[in-house]
Design a protein around this motif. Structure first.
Motif, short mmCIF file in Angstrom:
data_model
loop_
_atom_site.label_atom_id
_atom_site.label_comp_id
_atom_site.label_asym_id
_atom_site.label_seq_id
_atom_site.Cartn_x
_atom_site.Cartn_y
_atom_site.Cartn_z
N ARG A 62 52.12 -46.96 78.07
CA ARG A 62 51.18 -47.81 78.79
C ARG A 62 50.29 -48.48 77.75
NH1 ARG A 62 50.52 -43.29 83.06
NH2 ARG A 62 49.52 -42.27 81.31
N ASP A 63 50.38 -49.79 77.70
CA ASP A 63 49.54 -50.54 76.78
C ASP A 63 48.27 -50.95 77.52
OD1 ASP A 63 51.50 -50.40 74.82
OD2 ASP A 63 52.48 -52.21 75.54
N ARG A 64 47.13 -50.67 76.90
CA ARG A 64 45.85 -51.01 77.53
C ARG A 64 44.95 -51.69 76.51
NH1 ARG A 64 44.70 -45.27 80.39
NH2 ARG A 64 46.39 -45.40 81.89
N ALA A 65 44.23 -52.66 76.97
CA ALA A 65 43.21 -53.31 76.16
C ALA A 65 41.97 -53.47 77.03
CB ALA A 65 43.70 -54.66 75.66
N THR A 66 40.87 -52.93 76.56
CA THR A 66 39.63 -52.98 77.33
C THR A 66 38.48 -53.38 76.42
OG1 THR A 66 40.45 -51.18 78.70
CG2 THR A 66 38.12 -51.66 78.86
N ARG A 67 37.67 -54.32 76.89
CA ARG A 67 36.48 -54.78 76.18
C ARG A 67 36.78 -55.15 74.73
NH1 ARG A 67 32.92 -49.92 77.97
NH2 ARG A 67 33.31 -50.06 80.17
N THR A 68 37.69 -56.07 74.59
CA THR A 68 38.08 -56.49 73.24
C THR A 68 37.14 -57.57 72.72
OG1 THR A 68 39.58 -58.13 74.16
CG2 THR A 68 40.49 -55.95 73.68
N GLY A 69 37.32 -57.91 71.47
CA GLY A 69 36.46 -58.92 70.84
C GLY A 69 36.89 -60.34 71.15
N ARG A 70 36.57 -61.22 70.27
CA ARG A 70 36.82 -62.65 70.45
C ARG A 70 38.05 -63.07 69.66
NH1 ARG A 70 32.47 -67.23 70.60
NH2 ARG A 70 33.83 -69.03 70.41
N ALA A 71 38.89 -63.92 70.26
CA ALA A 71 40.08 -64.43 69.58
C ALA A 71 39.87 -65.90 69.25
CB ALA A 71 41.31 -64.26 70.46
N SER A 72 40.16 -66.25 68.03
CA SER A 72 40.10 -67.66 67.64
C SER A 72 41.20 -67.94 66.63
CB SER A 72 38.73 -67.99 67.05
OG SER A 72 38.51 -67.22 65.89
N ARG A 73 41.53 -69.20 66.49
CA ARG A 73 42.57 -69.64 65.56
C ARG A 73 43.89 -68.88 65.72
NH1 ARG A 73 39.52 -68.92 60.28
NH2 ARG A 73 38.07 -67.83 61.60
N GLY A 74 44.35 -68.72 66.96
CA GLY A 74 45.64 -68.09 67.23
C GLY A 74 45.59 -66.59 67.36
#
Length: 111
Positions: A62-74
């Motif tokens: 089970r892949d989970r992502a919670t409260r991640t940061g900011r994505a920029s430039r790809g």
């Protein structure tokens, strides 16, 4: 092997083992019928042992992502599964912002 198939093999093997003496051997078997009954019981026992020794299927990741940061430039904030590969569930909750070309916030199934 799925749990349903495993149960089906166990039930059919047990039925084959039990039915052999009841059907074939009660009518005064000759040598050929005795050999056939022995082979049928052996196959039933082998199928039963094989089904009982099968390990249960592995739990899917089970892949989970919670409260991640900011994505920029790809960049990606979340889960990346290139080409949709992978199994199990994937969830992304409260992912960060994504700005810029090819940035993703959430789940990315592209190559």
């Amino acid at each position: 092997m799925g749990q349903g198939w495993r149960i089906a093999v166990i039930v059919l093997a047990a039925a084959g083992i039990v039915s052999t003496p009841l059907i074939w051997l009660l009518n005064g078997p000759d040598a050929g019928e005795l050999v056939g009954a022995s082979i049928q019981v052996a196959v039933g026992i082998a199928a039963l042992v094989w089904a009982l020794l099968q390990s249960p299927p592995a739990a899917r990741p089970r892949d989970r992502a919670t409260r991640t940061g900011r994505a920029s430039r790809g960049g990606i904030t979340g889960v990346k599964r290139p080409g949709g590969r992978g199994s199990g569930s994937a969830t992304a909750k409260d992912t960060g912002e994504a700005d810029g070309k090819n940035s993703v916030s959430g789940i990315d199934y592209t190559d």
